[in-house]
Design an enzyme around this catalytic site. Structure first.
Site, short mmCIF file in Angstrom:
data_model
loop_
_atom_site.label_atom_id
_atom_site.label_comp_id
_atom_site.label_asym_id
_atom_site.label_seq_id
_atom_site.Cartn_x
_atom_site.Cartn_y
_atom_site.Cartn_z
N ALA A 234 0.82 -1.21 0.00
CA ALA A 234 0.00 0.00 0.00
C ALA A 234 0.86 1.26 0.00
CB ALA A 234 -0.94 -0.01 1.21
N HIS A 235 0.18 2.42 -0.05
CA HIS A 235 0.88 3.70 -0.16
C HIS A 235 1.78 3.97 1.04
CE1 HIS A 235 -2.94 4.59 1.94
NE2 HIS A 235 -2.24 5.48 2.61
N ASN A 236 2.95 4.55 0.73
CA ASN A 236 3.93 4.98 1.73
C ASN A 236 4.60 3.85 2.50
OD1 ASN A 236 1.67 7.43 1.83
ND2 ASN A 236 3.78 8.11 1.65
#
Length: 324
Positions: A234-236
């Protein structure tokens, strides 16, 4: 071609086991000084004394006892095997991998962009990279030297792919992450994910993986990370150097995975969790908090593996008593 014909990998020419031992190390039984091998096989497919049989587990050792050929074994199982036919090496699988490398390199896809791929004019693809049929590379993406984007894969804008990276079939790198914000009146809006993805050198992204773009800073796969099929990042998220992740594992937003971690299949890591260097996460574990460096965890919620085994031992024992 039949299944039997696919079993075992034949070398270009017979090679002396003594020469292989000089190149790769390990110890040979004296009777192997003049032995040669022409094929690498698993124990159940050994048929001649010119087969090199890989033995790295007790199950494989049981099958190899009656198998012909040279037995390339790890020290933990070598004592189970017939004396006189053993090549003992602490990294037997690595030796086989190095022996197979030249054969694999011949099957490498050709360099360049296939005519059935689509690369935006504003993307950059190094001349030594390969973009296979049906792959898509969006504007602003960069594909580094020696990298391969396989069939059907999508590399989105602001995705920076390093050198010698593999992007497996139908993987998606840099898609907008799953992020939403709630307003004062309960309205929901998507949080733009504009920071992209950084994939460092020598990373492998398996088929059907998804690597989401970061929000204010990029999602990062550090050098040498290996993702099996259907892994979601997922993001980051940041995954540390040399970490190995088995199929269908998932990493929620902003989790940080240290270098050299092993993640079992279908394990899940919660958002913002930190996993320390060299930790081991068993298959189907649910990590809902931080994991210390070097820890070995299992279960849901993930706890030290020894504790998890004790709990299940007690539960199963109680169940057995109540069903008598």
């Amino acid at each position: 071609m039949t299944p039997d014909e696919l079993s075992g990998i034949r070398l270009d020419a017979p090679v002396r086991v003594a020469d292989l031992s000089l190149e790769h190390g390990g110890t040979l039984d004296g009777a192997l000084a003049d032995a040669t091998i022409s094929r690498i096989v698993s124990p159940e497919h050994a048929t001649t004394f010119e087969d090199l049989v890989l033995v790295t587990s007790a199950v494989a050792a049981a099958r190899a006892v009656t198998a012909p050929g040279v037995l390339l074994a790890t020290p933990n199982v070598a004592g189970r095997l017939p004396v006189g036919r053993r090549w003992v090496h602490s990294h037997a699988s690595y030796v086989v991998a190095r022996m197979l490398e030249p054969l694999s390199e011949r099957e490498a896809p050709p360099q360049g962009v296939d005519r059935a791929a689509w690369v935006h004019p504003a993307a950059f693809v190094d001349g030594t990279a390969s973009v296979r049929p049906g792959a898509i590379v969006h504007a602003g993406a960069r594909i580094g030297p020696g990298s391969v984007v396989y069939e059907g894969a999508v590399v989105c804008r602001r995705a920076l792919i390093g050198a010698r990276v593999v992007v497996g079939q139908n993987a998606v790198v840099g898609r907008p992450g799953f992020g939403f914000a709630t307003g004062p009146n309960g309205e929901v809006c998507r949080v733009p994910q504009l920071a992209g993805v950084v994939v460092e050198d020598d990373v492998e992204i398996g088929p059907l993986c998804t690597i989401d773009a970061g929000t204010l800073s990029p999602t990062i796969l550090r050098r040498g990370v290996k993702l099996d099929a259907q892994v979601h990042v997922a993001h980051n998220v940041e995954i540390g150097e040399g970490t190995l992740v088995a199929a269908q594992a998932g990493f929620a937003g902003s989790s940080k995975i240290g270098p050299g971690v092993l993640v079992g299949g279908q394990a899940g890591i919660t958002d913002h969790a930190s996993v320390g260097q060299g930790a081991r996460i068993a298959a189907q574990s649910g990590v809902i908090g931080n994991i210390a460096a070097g820890a070995v965890v299992a279960g849901y919620p993930a706890v030290p593996r020894a504790r998890w085994l004790r709990v299940w031992g007690r539960l199963l024992g109680d169940r057995k008593r109540t069903t008598r």
